[in-house]
Design an enzyme around this catalytic site. Structure first.
Site, PDB file in Angstrom:
ATOM      1  N   HIS A  59       1.302   3.690   1.855  1.00 44.21           N
ATOM      2  CA  HIS A  59       2.264   4.647   3.224  1.00 44.21           C
ATOM      3  C   HIS A  59       3.592   4.306   3.111  1.00 44.21           C
ATOM      4  CE1 HIS A  59      -1.502   4.236   6.294  1.00 44.21           C
ATOM      5  NE2 HIS A  59      -2.052   5.339   5.729  1.00 44.21           N
ATOM      6  N   ASP A  87       5.781   4.567   5.042  1.00 48.25           N
ATOM      7  CA  ASP A  87       6.988   3.538   5.190  1.00 48.25           C
ATOM      8  C   ASP A  87       7.191   2.205   4.574  1.00 48.25           C
ATOM      9  OD1 ASP A  87       4.044   3.222   6.263  1.00 48.25           O
ATOM     10  OD2 ASP A  87       4.497   1.950   7.638  1.00 48.25           O
ATOM     11  N   HIS A  88       5.507   1.586   3.910  1.00 43.62           N
ATOM     12  CA  HIS A  88       5.861   0.611   2.728  1.00 43.62           C
ATOM     13  C   HIS A  88       6.858   1.725   1.316  1.00 43.62           C
ATOM     14  CE1 HIS A  88       4.199  -2.157   5.544  1.00 43.62           C
ATOM     15  NE2 HIS A  88       3.793  -0.661   6.012  1.00 43.62           N
ATOM     16  N   HIS A 146       0.710  -1.422  -0.332  1.00 42.13           N
ATOM     17  CA  HIS A 146       0.169  -0.070   0.220  1.00 42.13           C
ATOM     18  C   HIS A 146       0.815   0.983   0.170  1.00 42.13           C
ATOM     19  CE1 HIS A 146       0.316  -0.676   3.666  1.00 42.13           C
ATOM     20  NE2 HIS A 146       0.381   0.400   4.516  1.00 42.13           N
ATOM     21  N   HIS A 181      -7.602  -1.721   5.826  1.00 38.96           N
ATOM     22  CA  HIS A 181      -6.419  -0.591   6.561  1.00 38.96           C
ATOM     23  C   HIS A 181      -7.317   0.288   6.336  1.00 38.96           C
ATOM     24  CE1 HIS A 181      -2.504   0.360   8.009  1.00 38.96           C
ATOM     25  NE2 HIS A 181      -2.193   1.017   6.791  1.00 38.96           N
TER      26      HIS A 181
HETATM   27 ZN    ZN Z   1       2.976   0.739   7.873  1.00 43.67          ZN
HETATM   28 ZN    ZN Z   2      -0.713   1.551   6.530  1.00 40.33          ZN
END
Ligand code: ZN
Ligand code: ZN
Length: 257
Positions: free
Chosen positions: A58, A60-61, A56, A140
């Site tokens: 976001h 951090d990913h 996804h 999510h």
């Molecule tokens: Zn995350």
């Molecule tokens: Zn996330």
């Protein structure tokens, strides 16, 4: 099949853990958290990556995708690359890469990037190539997908970020290694649910219901990570098989070939 955990932290980076990213063998990459480029260089796997699967969008990913593409641009990579990800992965990637002021933007590469964007559907989606890659939509804060990677009778399932969801159990069914996020300890399950995450108990229940052989807990929020580690003994009452909490650069091997 070899799994290398490049980044294992949840939501916040720490001195010892960078953002989520996993290497399967030396050519398939799951999530692309910041810090992955340097670790791929250290593992001498930077140029062997063929496929990147993003769960996804976001930060951090997938924030590590830009230092990786920057590296590929300046190191003159010539081998084509496939990126699988949620809807808008292509437009978002191109936009951010262009904002990095690379002359020519996305036209600067000496290789082709093929984007395979997943559909916003509850059906399991499948790609066949060197690996069979299956993907299911998760639950999510934003649209997110889990991946199941299969090759030579070996299988690994990676949740990305999600609340506990039957689709994930179905995707992980009978897999050797189920890598599940476990962001917050059970005590904070209300917050986990509010922000679209799972707790260790959610993870072990899904591992048990999926009949997976081994459970790996990742994406532990640093402030509460020790609590999750301490809870493993109790978690075995629900999932009486191996439970692993890896450090960055730890590896796991599965051999069913
Ligand atoms: Zn995350
Ligand atoms: Zn996330």
């Amino acid at each position: 099949m070899k799994i290398t955990f490049l980044g294992t932290t949840g939501s916040l980076m720490t001195e010892n853990r960078t953002f989520p990213s996993l290497l399967i063998n030396n050519d398939l990459f799951l999530d692309c958290g910041e810090g992955c480029t340097q670790k791929l260089l250290r593992l001498k796997a930077i140029d062997t990556i063929n496929i990147i699967c993003i769960t996804h969008l976001h930060g951090d990913h997938f924030s590590g995708l830009f230092s990786l593409l920057w590296h590929y641009w300046l190191s003159n990579r010539t081998k084509d690359l496939t990126i699988i990800g949620p809807p808008h992965t292509k437009a978002t990637t191109e936009k951010i890469f262009t904002l990095l002021n690379v002359p020519g933007g996305f036209g600067a590469f000496n290789f082709n990037i093929r984007f395979n964007e997943l559909h916003d559907t509850n059906e399991i989606q499948e790609f066949k190539g060197d690996y069979t890659i299956k993907s299911a939509k998760m639950d999510h804060a934003i649209i997110a997908f889990a991946y199941r990677i299969e090759k030579n009778n070996n299988s690994v399932c990676y949740s990305g970020d999600t609340r506990p969801i039957p689709h994930l159990v179905k995707l992980a069914e009978n897999c050797e290694v189920f890598i599940c996020e476990s962001t917050l300890p059970d005590k904070y399950s209300k917050f986990a649910d509010e922000y679209g995450h799972s707790t260790p108990t959610d993870a072990v229940k899904m591992a048990r219901d999926a009949n997976s052989q081994k459970l790996v807990l990742v994406h532990l929020y640093p402030l509460f990570a020790k609590k999750v580690v301490k809870s493993i003994k109790n978690l075995k009452e629900i999932f009486n098989k191996e439970i692993v909490i890896p450090d960055d650069l730890d590896t796991l091997e599965i051999h069913n070939d």
